[in-house]
Design an enzyme around this catalytic site. Structure first.
Site, PDB file in Angstrom:
ATOM      1  N   LYS A  87     -44.941  19.383  40.006  1.00 24.36           N
ATOM      2  CA  LYS A  87     -45.340  20.787  39.857  1.00 24.36           C
ATOM      3  C   LYS A  87     -46.384  21.001  38.764  1.00 24.36           C
ATOM      4  O   LYS A  87     -47.211  21.909  38.863  1.00 24.36           O
ATOM      5  CB  LYS A  87     -44.113  21.663  39.604  1.00 24.36           C
ATOM      6  N   ASP A 119     -41.556  30.148  43.445  1.00 24.78           N
ATOM      7  CA  ASP A 119     -40.196  30.165  42.913  1.00 24.78           C
ATOM      8  C   ASP A 119     -39.911  31.465  42.171  1.00 24.78           C
ATOM      9  O   ASP A 119     -38.819  32.024  42.276  1.00 24.78           O
ATOM     10  CB  ASP A 119     -39.980  28.987  41.954  1.00 24.78           C
TER      11      ASP A 119
END
Length: 276
Positions: A69, A106
């Site tokens: 990420k 997210d």
């Protein structure tokens, strides 16, 4: 709906457990995207640049999990404000001209999952843990929490990181030692971002009427804490709720479809977990 074959995939290491292919393929089926495919690839930070560099024009996007990420950010042409704020990209979308744009679904996925359970705003909250997911939780709380967030962590270094994230995200963060984590359980909203088993010992310390627990795990489910929380009558938001809501946003960004089929994706995820 699709004029040509398009590809997408989830990358990470380890990746075999990922439910993303199940969710995205379910969405493609509902949306009539018969020429779209979604795969998974075991890729670490070292292999990531070469993998992305070799992708052809048929690629629409990528989902990224740990440990990629942050590693992907230097490989992108543009990063959304949300992803930049938490230094984490879980979604890459490829434009027709080859530009690579990174986003983090997210954070809005957490907000959407909480909203689905009736949580629009809280006066305070507690976070269990201080890893990458905890920073996304803080970013989500920046949108819905009007007061203090207490983060329960295991080291001074982690405590310092969480306070820094709080300053960056404009969230009032106080840190506390993990040994006192049972104090978190009385908060209006508790977000557990820890690995499997880490919160099991807290299950015996619940108040008589717990409020809301958001446990980001989904396999195995329920966690010991989530099961006890439900037994005491508290509201529980699961990791599958988060996974589905963030995947909905990924599907919409990658395909350009205005509304991904949330219910069908959730059912597919539930079936896949039941079969494990």
């Amino acid at each position: 709906m699709s004029a040509q074959k398009r590809r997408a995939a989830v990358l990470g290491s380890p990746i075999a457990h990922s439910l993303s292919p199940v969710l995205h393929r379910a969405a493609y089926g509902e949306l009539g995207l018969g020429d779209w495919s979604y795969d998974r690839f075991e890729i670490n930070e070292t292999a990531l640049p070469e993998f992305i560099g070799k992708l052809g024009p048929e690629w629409a996007g990528l989902s990224l999990t740990m440990p990629l990420k942050r590693a992907v950010i230097p490989l992108l042409d543009e990063v959304s404000e949300t992803a930049a704020a938490v230094e984490a990209v879980n979604t890459v979308v490829f434009a027709d001209d080859g530009r690579r744009t990174g986003d983090n679904t997210d954070v809005p996925g957490m907000v959407a999952a909480l909203r689905e359970h009736g949580i629009e705003q809280v006066e305070s909250a507690a976070i269990l843990g201080a890893g990458a997911t905890a920073s996304s939780a803080l970013a989500a709380l920046a949108r819905i929490c009007t007061g203090e967030v207490v983060a329960y962590v295991r080291s001074d270094a982690r405590a310092a990181e969480m306070r820094q994230w709080g300053e960056r995200l404009d969230v009032a963060v106080r840190t506390a030692d993990w040994a006192d984590a049972k104090e978190a359980l009385g908060a209006p909203l508790v977000i557990a971002t820890t690995p499997a088993g880490a919160t099991d010992d807290l299950a015996g310390s619940l108040p008589e009427r717990p409020a809301t627990l958001f446990d980001v795990l989904y396999d195995p489910w329920p966690t010991t804490l989530a099961a006890r929380w439900s037994a005491y009558g508290g509201a529980v938001v699961s990791g599958l709720d988060l996974l589905v809501h963030q995947a909905v946003l990924q599907v919409e960004q990658m395909t350009g479809c205005a509304s991904a089929p949330l219910d069908a994706m959730r059912r597919a995820g539930e079936r896949a977990l039941a079969e494990r």
